[in-house]
Design a protein around this motif. Structure first.
Motif, PDB file in Angstrom:
ATOM      1  N   PHE A  25      11.515 -10.364  13.463  1.00 34.20           N
ATOM      2  CA  PHE A  25      12.947 -10.055  13.312  1.00 34.20           C
ATOM      3  C   PHE A  25      13.104  -8.593  12.935  1.00 34.20           C
ATOM      4  O   PHE A  25      12.180  -7.954  12.419  1.00 34.20           O
ATOM      5  N   TYR A  26      14.285  -8.089  13.210  1.00 36.52           N
ATOM      6  CA  TYR A  26      14.600  -6.713  12.832  1.00 36.52           C
ATOM      7  C   TYR A  26      15.995  -6.692  12.221  1.00 36.52           C
ATOM      8  O   TYR A  26      17.000  -6.915  12.922  1.00 36.52           O
ATOM      9  N   LYS A  27      16.052  -6.468  10.927  1.00 39.25           N
ATOM     10  CA  LYS A  27      17.345  -6.385  10.237  1.00 39.25           C
ATOM     11  C   LYS A  27      17.855  -4.960  10.325  1.00 39.25           C
ATOM     12  O   LYS A  27      17.244  -4.031   9.785  1.00 39.25           O
ATOM     13  N   TYR A  28      18.991  -4.800  11.007  1.00 41.80           N
ATOM     14  CA  TYR A  28      19.602  -3.488  11.157  1.00 41.80           C
ATOM     15  C   TYR A  28      20.804  -3.394  10.219  1.00 41.80           C
ATOM     16  O   TYR A  28      21.733  -4.218  10.293  1.00 41.80           O
ATOM     17  N   ARG A  29      20.764  -2.425   9.346  1.00 40.84           N
ATOM     18  CA  ARG A  29      21.822  -2.248   8.360  1.00 40.84           C
ATOM     19  C   ARG A  29      22.943  -1.398   8.951  1.00 40.84           C
ATOM     20  O   ARG A  29      22.801  -0.191   9.131  1.00 40.84           O
ATOM     21  N   VAL A  30      24.049  -2.041   9.242  1.00 39.03           N
ATOM     22  CA  VAL A  30      25.206  -1.333   9.789  1.00 39.03           C
ATOM     23  C   VAL A  30      25.891  -0.526   8.691  1.00 39.03           C
ATOM     24  O   VAL A  30      26.293   0.618   8.895  1.00 39.03           O
ATOM     25  N   SER A  31      26.039  -1.145   7.532  1.00 40.99           N
ATOM     26  CA  SER A  31      26.628  -0.489   6.365  1.00 40.99           C
ATOM     27  C   SER A  31      26.079  -1.177   5.130  1.00 40.99           C
ATOM     28  O   SER A  31      25.203  -2.048   5.213  1.00 40.99           O
ATOM     29  N   ASP A  32      26.598  -0.783   3.974  1.00 39.67           N
ATOM     30  CA  ASP A  32      26.143  -1.408   2.741  1.00 39.67           C
ATOM     31  C   ASP A  32      26.479  -2.894   2.689  1.00 39.67           C
ATOM     32  O   ASP A  32      25.857  -3.644   1.931  1.00 39.67           O
ATOM     33  N   ASP A  39      12.765   0.150   5.743  1.00 39.81           N
ATOM     34  CA  ASP A  39      13.347   1.430   6.161  1.00 39.81           C
ATOM     35  C   ASP A  39      12.827   1.868   7.525  1.00 39.81           C
ATOM     36  O   ASP A  39      12.667   3.063   7.794  1.00 39.81           O
ATOM     37  N   PHE A  40      12.558   0.909   8.379  1.00 42.78           N
ATOM     38  CA  PHE A  40      12.040   1.210   9.708  1.00 42.78           C
ATOM     39  C   PHE A  40      13.184   1.665  10.611  1.00 42.78           C
ATOM     40  O   PHE A  40      14.066   0.892  10.952  1.00 42.78           O
ATOM     41  N   GLY A  41      13.150   2.911  10.982  1.00 46.92           N
ATOM     42  CA  GLY A  41      14.199   3.474  11.831  1.00 46.92           C
ATOM     43  C   GLY A  41      15.396   3.995  11.069  1.00 46.92           C
ATOM     44  O   GLY A  41      16.081   4.903  11.523  1.00 46.92           O
ATOM     45  N   LYS A  42      15.675   3.421   9.899  1.00 52.35           N
ATOM     46  CA  LYS A  42      16.825   3.825   9.109  1.00 52.35           C
ATOM     47  C   LYS A  42      16.691   3.208   7.734  1.00 52.35           C
ATOM     48  O   LYS A  42      16.154   2.112   7.584  1.00 52.35           O
ATOM     49  N   LYS A  43      17.181   3.891   6.732  1.00 50.79           N
ATOM     50  CA  LYS A  43      17.111   3.371   5.378  1.00 50.79           C
ATOM     51  C   LYS A  43      17.896   2.064   5.289  1.00 50.79           C
ATOM     52  O   LYS A  43      19.046   1.970   5.701  1.00 50.79           O
ATOM     53  N   PRO A  57       0.804  -1.225   0.000  1.00 55.79           N
ATOM     54  CA  PRO A  57       0.000   0.000   0.000  1.00 55.79           C
ATOM     55  C   PRO A  57       0.833   1.270   0.000  1.00 55.79           C
ATOM     56  O   PRO A  57       0.374   2.319  -0.439  1.00 55.79           O
ATOM     57  N   SER A  58       2.079   1.181   0.486  1.00 54.74           N
ATOM     58  CA  SER A  58       2.979   2.332   0.466  1.00 54.74           C
ATOM     59  C   SER A  58       4.405   1.816   0.435  1.00 54.74           C
ATOM     60  O   SER A  58       4.658   0.620   0.583  1.00 54.74           O
ATOM     61  N   ASP A  59       5.343   2.741   0.262  1.00 59.74           N
ATOM     62  CA  ASP A  59       6.752   2.346   0.225  1.00 59.74           C
ATOM     63  C   ASP A  59       7.267   1.918   1.596  1.00 59.74           C
ATOM     64  O   ASP A  59       8.352   1.334   1.691  1.00 59.74           O
ATOM     65  N   LYS A  60       6.505   2.174   2.632  1.00 58.09           N
ATOM     66  CA  LYS A  60       6.927   1.843   3.995  1.00 58.09           C
ATOM     67  C   LYS A  60       6.174   0.648   4.571  1.00 58.09           C
ATOM     68  O   LYS A  60       6.357   0.324   5.745  1.00 58.09           O
ATOM     69  N   LEU A  61       5.356  -0.011   3.756  1.00 53.92           N
ATOM     70  CA  LEU A  61       4.566  -1.131   4.265  1.00 53.92           C
ATOM     71  C   LEU A  61       4.376  -2.167   3.171  1.00 53.92           C
ATOM     72  O   LEU A  61       4.036  -1.834   2.031  1.00 53.92           O
ATOM     73  N   SER A  62       4.595  -3.438   3.525  1.00 51.01           N
ATOM     74  CA  SER A  62       4.380  -4.545   2.599  1.00 51.01           C
ATOM     75  C   SER A  62       3.668  -5.670   3.335  1.00 51.01           C
ATOM     76  O   SER A  62       4.056  -6.040   4.444  1.00 51.01           O
ATOM     77  N   ILE A  63       2.632  -6.210   2.697  1.00 48.25           N
ATOM     78  CA  ILE A  63       1.857  -7.310   3.266  1.00 48.25           C
ATOM     79  C   ILE A  63       1.890  -8.460   2.270  1.00 48.25           C
ATOM     80  O   ILE A  63       1.600  -8.269   1.086  1.00 48.25           O
ATOM     81  N   SER A  64       2.243  -9.639   2.730  1.00 50.87           N
ATOM     82  CA  SER A  64       2.324 -10.791   1.840  1.00 50.87           C
ATOM     83  C   SER A  64       1.839 -12.039   2.562  1.00 50.87           C
ATOM     84  O   SER A  64       1.837 -12.104   3.793  1.00 50.87           O
ATOM     85  N   GLY A  65       1.439 -13.027   1.782  1.00 50.35           N
ATOM     86  CA  GLY A  65       0.963 -14.257   2.388  1.00 50.35           C
ATOM     87  C   GLY A  65       0.793 -15.356   1.367  1.00 50.35           C
ATOM     88  O   GLY A  65       0.934 -15.136   0.149  1.00 50.35           O
TER      89      GLY A  65
END
Length: 591
Positions: free
Chosen positions: A550-557, A514-518, A477-485
């Motif tokens: 889960f929360y994937k935190y991107r430290v770097s590229d 991009d939750f909290g950070k890109k 519905p938006s670039d910040k939300l995805s729903i799948s099943g």
């Protein structure tokens, strides 16, 4: 001197423009000036004139026979005529210099010489018009008029050149530059040496590079994990596991890709135990980095596949390690990562179990439909065939006689926000046992990557065939939300008595990119891993629910850290067993 020559070359297009413009007028249709028969083409003519003031004037032209081929005029007479026209242009009451070609009432943008005239008027300022704001582009002119107009524009060119060269470097500037060069001679020599060294190293790398057609894409996973809950928690310890994949990607045409992937790892799934202390033979809670592990970090080629377009069709050929999700859309964004380290933690949450049926060697085609897709019209069709023991020439083995799984999927893309797929997989499973969701383990393999023992176990005495049906969808519905099943149904028909059974599975996921950070992703997934009821010889008829966050935190590229939790209810399809909770801290390095 060279700078002056360059300026002359830059401004020379004005000469060509004038030539084109006035030549066009010379060959244009002549407008009749009176009712007399003018056979010699002599008339009183309004002549466009140019001078240093850049004006067009009206004058009484002498009656000169324009068939100048028959008339001999010496050079002095020609020069006198040109000068006279230019002088007359200065003395006549003409229109002042125009600044825009739009000031001419009889010039239209559709005229074929409009751009040339516009350049001469607005860029070079050497063409004016008549007092009545007209240009009269279709009027004929004499060679004298042409020479006078060209002379005016050349004068303008000389003015521009003189202006442009007025600020050229002086002798004092050259002396200053020479002094600076001498003062910093040591630094310049050092810099020159460094440049030479870089060029030498570059040449050496180019001469000894690994390949001009191949690049390396790598992934390394470090995972600290543990499982808690009842006897299962007591039977397992905290582990530190790893898996490494090195993918050599080769392209021969720029559009095709050959994947040669090397893998090594030491990851094992946890052993779950029921309340009686008996091991539960289940694949529930299997994590993606535990798939394809060589257990002792030995290196092997776990995937060899080739992608190539054939016209509008995308073709896929796998020699080993092929799986259905390699070539078909699973519609589970942010959760699926081809069992890599940047998606969901578990194999169940990463994609529908229907794609885990079979694998190995084979081929697939994705055929697009040019008309696009909708709810009722597919956008593409994917068909594929993978054989589990394609390399084995023995009885009931090989590419066509052994275990295989054939897939067909209709893909529906509704805009760029909604994707739906309808999937069918037909599998053949030979006698000798094995598992339904074996990811290409083949005949008699103990490999299972998702689901309970009841949903996986096939007959050891006779062969079976399976028909599986699935629906997968993803909505953004938006670039910040995805729903799948997804939801899948599996009908297994054994060739022996009591070998038939049915299995179900379904799941729903919500991802916040991009939750909290890109680059970060927060994912929550819930569903039921593949299960089957009322199978003779099996205990347990409860639904094994699976909850994951889960929360994937991107430290770097190139580095990401993913903490996550998996909660399993009714392990082994028995509510009598304690729930199991898996905690994992996964670090992924990509290069």
């Amino acid at each position: 001197m060279s700078h002056l020559l360059w300026k002359t070359l830059v401004l020379s297009p004005v000469v060509l423009g004038v030539t084109v413009l006035v030549s066009a007028r010379a060959i244009a249709t002549e407008v009749a000036g009176s009712s007399e028969d003018i056979k010699a083409k002599t008339a009183q003519t309004e002549a466009p004139m140019s001078s240093d003031a850049s004006t067009f004037i009206q004058t009484e032209q002498p009656k000169v026979n324009q068939l100048l081929v028959a008339q001999k005029t010496d050079d002095n007479q020609v020069l006198e005529e040109v000068n006279r026209y230019s002088t007359e242009g200065k003395n006549q009451n003409s229109l002042s210099q125009v600044t825009s070609v739009s000031q001419f009432s009889d010039v239209q943008p559709t005229d074929w010489a409009f751009q040339a005239l516009q350049s001469l008027v607005e860029r070079y300022g050497c063409i004016a018009g008549y007092p009545n704001s007209t240009y009269r582009g279709n009027r004929a002119l004499t060679r004298y008029e042409f020479a006078a107009g060209l002379n005016a524009c050349l004068d303008r060119v000389n003015e521009l050149i003189a202006t442009a060269t007025a600020d050229l470097v002086t002798k004092q500037d050259l002396a200053t530059l020479q002094r600076l060069q001498e003062e910093f001679s040591a630094e310049l020599a050092t810099l020159r040496g460094r440049v030479d060294a870089v060029e030498a190293r570059t040449a050496e790398l180019e001469a000894n590079q690994f390949s001009t057609t191949t690049k390396l894409v790598g992934e390394a996973i470090f995972a600290v994990s543990d499982i808690f809950g009842g006897n299962t928690g007591d039977a397992n310890n905290t582990v530190f596991q790893d898996r490494v994949r090195l993918d050599l990607q080769t392209s021969f045409t720029g559009k095709d890709v050959l994947h040669t992937r090397l893998a090594a790892g030491n990851a094992l799934a946890f052993n779950q135990v029921d309340n009686a202390g008996v091991p539960i033979n289940t694949a529930e809670g299997t994590q993606t980095f535990q798939i394809g592990s060589s257990v002792n970090n030995s290196v092997n080629i776990d995937w060899l596949a080739y992608y190539v377009p054939i016209g509008p069709v995308e073709a896929y050929f796998a020699a080993t390690g092929g799986i259905h999700s390699d070539y078909v859309a699973t519609n589970n964004p942010y959760f699926e990562d081809f069992d890599g380290g940047n998606g969901a933690l578990s194999s169940f949450a990463s994609e529908s179990p229907i794609y885990r049926i079979g694998g190995g060697a084979g081929a697939a085609l994705t055929i697009p439909f040019s008309s696009g897709g909708s709810f009722f019209k597919p956008s593409s069709l994917t068909v594929g065939y993978l054989a589990s023991n394609a390399n084995n020439p023995g009885a009931n083995q090989g590419l066509l006689e052994g275990n295989y799984a054939a897939l067909g999927q209709l893909n529906f893309s509704v805009g760029d926000r909604l994707a739906i797929a309808a999937t069918y997989v037909h599998g053949y499973h030979g006698a000798g046992g094995g598992n339904l969701f074996d990811l290409g383990g083949g005949l008699g393999s103990a490999n299972r990557v998702v689901g309970t023992n009841q949903a996986n176990t096939l007959s050891t005495l006779s062969a079976s065939s399976s028909n599986s049906y699935g629906i997968e969808a993803a909505f953004r519905p938006s670039d910040k939300l995805s729903i799948s099943g997804f939801v899948s149904y599996h009908d297994i028909s054994g060739f022996g008595a009591g070998d038939d059974y049915e299995a179900w599975s379904y799941g729903l996921g919500v991802a916040l990119p991009d939750f909290g950070k890109k680059g970060n992703v927060l994912g929550i997934f819930a569903g039921a891993e593949p299960y089957s009821f009322n199978r003779p010889g099996f205990v347990g008829n409860d639904i094994p629910y699976h909850f994951e966050g889960f929360y994937k935190y991107r430290v770097s590229d190139n580095i990401s850290i993913t903490p996550g939790v998996i909660w399993l209810t009714s392990p082994g399809q028995s509510s009598a067993n304690d729930d199991a909770i898996i905690g994992t801290l996964r670090t992924t390095f990509t290069f």
